[in-house]
Write a protein that holds these residues in place. Structure first.
Motif, PDB file in Angstrom:
ATOM      1  N   ARG A  11      11.801   5.954  -0.171  1.00  0.00           N
ATOM      2  CA  ARG A  11      10.464   6.343   0.265  1.00  0.00           C
ATOM      3  C   ARG A  11      10.211   6.812  -0.696  1.00  0.00           C
ATOM      4  O   ARG A  11       8.198   7.392  -0.429  1.00  0.00           O
ATOM      5  N   GLY A  12      10.309   8.218  -1.683  1.00  0.00           N
ATOM      6  CA  GLY A  12       9.610   8.833  -2.187  1.00  0.00           C
ATOM      7  C   GLY A  12       9.031   8.427  -3.528  1.00  0.00           C
ATOM      8  O   GLY A  12       7.678   8.565  -3.939  1.00  0.00           O
ATOM      9  N   TRP A  13       9.447   7.032  -3.919  1.00  0.00           N
ATOM     10  CA  TRP A  13       9.303   6.617  -5.050  1.00  0.00           C
ATOM     11  C   TRP A  13       8.436   5.700  -4.761  1.00  0.00           C
ATOM     12  O   TRP A  13       7.130   4.799  -5.298  1.00  0.00           O
ATOM     13  N   MET A  14       7.874   5.230  -3.655  1.00  0.00           N
ATOM     14  CA  MET A  14       6.865   4.148  -2.553  1.00  0.00           C
ATOM     15  C   MET A  14       4.933   5.311  -3.038  1.00  0.00           C
ATOM     16  O   MET A  14       3.713   5.076  -2.929  1.00  0.00           O
ATOM     17  N   ASP A  15       5.916   6.456  -3.185  1.00  0.00           N
ATOM     18  CA  ASP A  15       4.518   8.179  -3.545  1.00  0.00           C
ATOM     19  C   ASP A  15       3.872   7.690  -4.684  1.00  0.00           C
ATOM     20  O   ASP A  15       4.666   7.682  -5.788  1.00  0.00           O
ATOM     21  N   ASP A  16       2.652   7.954  -4.441  1.00  0.00           N
ATOM     22  CA  ASP A  16       2.049   8.159  -6.034  1.00  0.00           C
ATOM     23  C   ASP A  16       1.825   9.531  -6.546  1.00  0.00           C
ATOM     24  O   ASP A  16       1.176  10.770  -6.478  1.00  0.00           O
ATOM     25  N   VAL A  18       9.756  -4.510  -4.428  1.00  0.00           N
ATOM     26  CA  VAL A  18       9.427  -3.019  -3.825  1.00  0.00           C
ATOM     27  C   VAL A  18      11.053  -2.064  -4.319  1.00  0.00           C
ATOM     28  O   VAL A  18      12.059  -2.949  -4.725  1.00  0.00           O
ATOM     29  N   ARG A  19      11.544  -1.299  -5.554  1.00  0.00           N
ATOM     30  CA  ARG A  19      12.655  -1.244  -6.043  1.00  0.00           C
ATOM     31  C   ARG A  19      13.751  -0.516  -5.358  1.00  0.00           C
ATOM     32  O   ARG A  19      13.658   0.098  -4.570  1.00  0.00           O
ATOM     33  N   GLY A  20      15.047  -0.441  -5.589  1.00  0.00           N
ATOM     34  CA  GLY A  20      16.006  -0.712  -4.750  1.00  0.00           C
ATOM     35  C   GLY A  20      17.353  -1.519  -4.910  1.00  0.00           C
ATOM     36  O   GLY A  20      17.387  -2.026  -6.086  1.00  0.00           O
ATOM     37  N   ARG A  50       1.056  -1.726  -0.051  1.00  0.00           N
ATOM     38  CA  ARG A  50      -0.003  -0.035   0.447  1.00  0.00           C
ATOM     39  C   ARG A  50       0.466   1.265  -0.595  1.00  0.00           C
ATOM     40  O   ARG A  50       1.447   1.052   0.254  1.00  0.00           O
ATOM     41  N   ARG A  51       0.513   1.808  -0.514  1.00  0.00           N
ATOM     42  CA  ARG A  51       1.269   3.592  -0.242  1.00  0.00           C
ATOM     43  C   ARG A  51       1.020   4.221   1.510  1.00  0.00           C
ATOM     44  O   ARG A  51       0.074   4.049   2.070  1.00  0.00           O
ATOM     45  N   ALA A  59       4.468  -0.081  -8.275  1.00  0.00           N
ATOM     46  CA  ALA A  59       3.832   0.127  -8.456  1.00  0.00           C
ATOM     47  C   ALA A  59       2.928  -1.091  -7.540  1.00  0.00           C
ATOM     48  O   ALA A  59       3.625  -1.289  -7.090  1.00  0.00           O
ATOM     49  N   ILE A  60       2.033  -1.099  -6.764  1.00  0.00           N
ATOM     50  CA  ILE A  60       0.925  -1.578  -5.592  1.00  0.00           C
ATOM     51  C   ILE A  60       1.393  -2.873  -6.667  1.00  0.00           C
ATOM     52  O   ILE A  60       0.772  -3.097  -7.360  1.00  0.00           O
ATOM     53  N   GLY A  61       1.541  -3.839  -5.591  1.00  0.00           N
ATOM     54  CA  GLY A  61       2.081  -5.293  -5.299  1.00  0.00           C
ATOM     55  C   GLY A  61       3.009  -5.960  -6.903  1.00  0.00           C
ATOM     56  O   GLY A  61       3.668  -6.706  -6.791  1.00  0.00           O
ATOM     57  N   GLU A  62       3.757  -4.470  -6.232  1.00  0.00           N
ATOM     58  CA  GLU A  62       5.333  -5.445  -7.112  1.00  0.00           C
ATOM     59  C   GLU A  62       6.547  -4.964  -5.927  1.00  0.00           C
ATOM     60  O   GLU A  62       6.160  -4.317  -5.073  1.00  0.00           O
TER      61      GLU A  62
END
Length: 342
Positions: A56-61, A75-77, A14-15, A70-73
């Motif tokens: 953290r910023g990449w998690m915001d829409d 986590v980029r890192g 979730r966001r 994207a939700i359900g993808e």
């Protein structure tokens, strides 16, 4: 190909609303990528992960320099690992690479349109590849030299100065003949800045009045302010900027978990009479500078002129909690995690 059939992943569930929480992520056991690789692609077994506040910023829409996760993808890192299958001669099987491979055991990388993985030279440890020779140090180099136009004799202020980016910014400024003041949280980190990283002075924002200390330490003003924090820290730097000073906006960690957003500086008009400039930047726009930056970093590290710390946690299940360490100040150096069983 590996004998395993499961690809463990941590997904964005979730966001985050305000402070990021472990509950914002969910673990999934996915199938291992088994399809034939397209021309140019590689399959990487991730061995170590790196963590950065920017995630953290990449998690915001919200619009940014990279699309939102994207939700359900996964986590980029950043991650480093071994190439276990390759359809790309530039990355032979058995070679080591790093890139934005995400929170998972296995990643298909070098896809068309994606950034190229970075080859890790023989003899470079994974913690070095993701730490001192990773994106954080390259960001510090570009920000100080290219954006900040560092000059010998400058009075340089670095916020978030004990972090992975800030600590390198402090040291390369000192090596260039600048006088350096660092801002960090807590007596221990301030001691590192002076005793280990060579800062001329350190300000403990948790226990000291930053503006009062800047007035005492830099009575003639700050020539170059490298800011990783934003908020009231950015305001303090603007208040003490010297005439024709430069402010480099690298990050704003003070507001990444703020539900309402941190208000912008209230004293921007100070830049007008001081004829000061303020500019944000992203490393992705300066990749042509990476070879020069990497050569300099390797020379400085090899000669002992730059020092660094890494904080290595362990275990796949600990990934979300390790990420959260960045926002509590628990990490002691570049935050990394070694995936268990590899």
């Amino acid at each position: 190909m590996p004998a395993e059939t499961v690809n463990r992943q941590w997904l964005l569930a979730r966001r985050p609303r305000g402070q990021v929480r472990v509950e914002d992520f969910v673990r999934r056991d996915a199938s291992l990528p088994q399809a034939d690789l397209a021309a140019g692609e590689i399959l990487v077994r991730n061995l170590m992960l790196g963590f950065d506040p920017a995630q953290r910023g990449w998690m915001d829409d919200a619009p940014s320099y990279l699309p939102p996760i994207a939700i359900g993808e996964p986590v980029r890192g950043s991650a480093a690992g071994r190439v276990i299958a390759s359809a790309n001669p530039a990355y032979p099987e058995g070679s080591m690479v790093r890139g934005l491979f995400g929170w998972q055991d296995y990643s298909v990388a070098a896809r068309a349109g994606d950034p190229d993985p970075v080859a890790i030279p023989d003899g470079t440890a994974l913690e070095e590849a993701l730490g001192i020779f990773g994106a954080a140090s390259l960001t510090a180099y570009v920000g100080i030299y290219d954006i900040g136009q560092l000059r010998a004799g400058d009075c340089v202020l670095v916020s978030g100065a004990a972090g992975a980016v800030g600590s390198v910014a402090v040291q390369i400024s000192r090596l260039a003949g600048a006088r350096v003041i660092g801002i960090a949280g807590g007596a221990e980190k301030c001691r590192w800045l002076v005793e280990d990283y060579g800062a001329d002075a350190a300000i403990d924002y948790r226990n000291e009045d930053v503006r009062a200390r800047l007035k005492a330490l830099a009575p003639d003003g700050i020539d170059l302010f490298f800011d990783n924090v934003g908020g009231t820290t950015l305001e303090a730097g603007i208040a003490h900027i010297a005439r024709f000073g430069r402010i480099v906006l690298c990050g704003a960690i003070s507001g990444y978990n703020d539900l309402q957003g941190v208000p912008g500086p209230s004293n921007l008009t100070r830049l007008i009479p001081q004829r000061a400039g303020m500019r944000g930047f992203i490393l992705l726009d300066h990749l042509d500078r990476v070879p020069a930056a990497m050569a300099a970093l390797r020379q400085w590290v090899g000669s002992g002129q730059i020092r660094y710390r890494t904080d290595i946690q362990h275990g796949f299940d600990a990934i979300p909690k390790t990420f959260l360490r960045l926002f509590s100040g628990s990490n002691r150096g570049k935050q990394l995690l070694r995936i268990d069983g590899v």
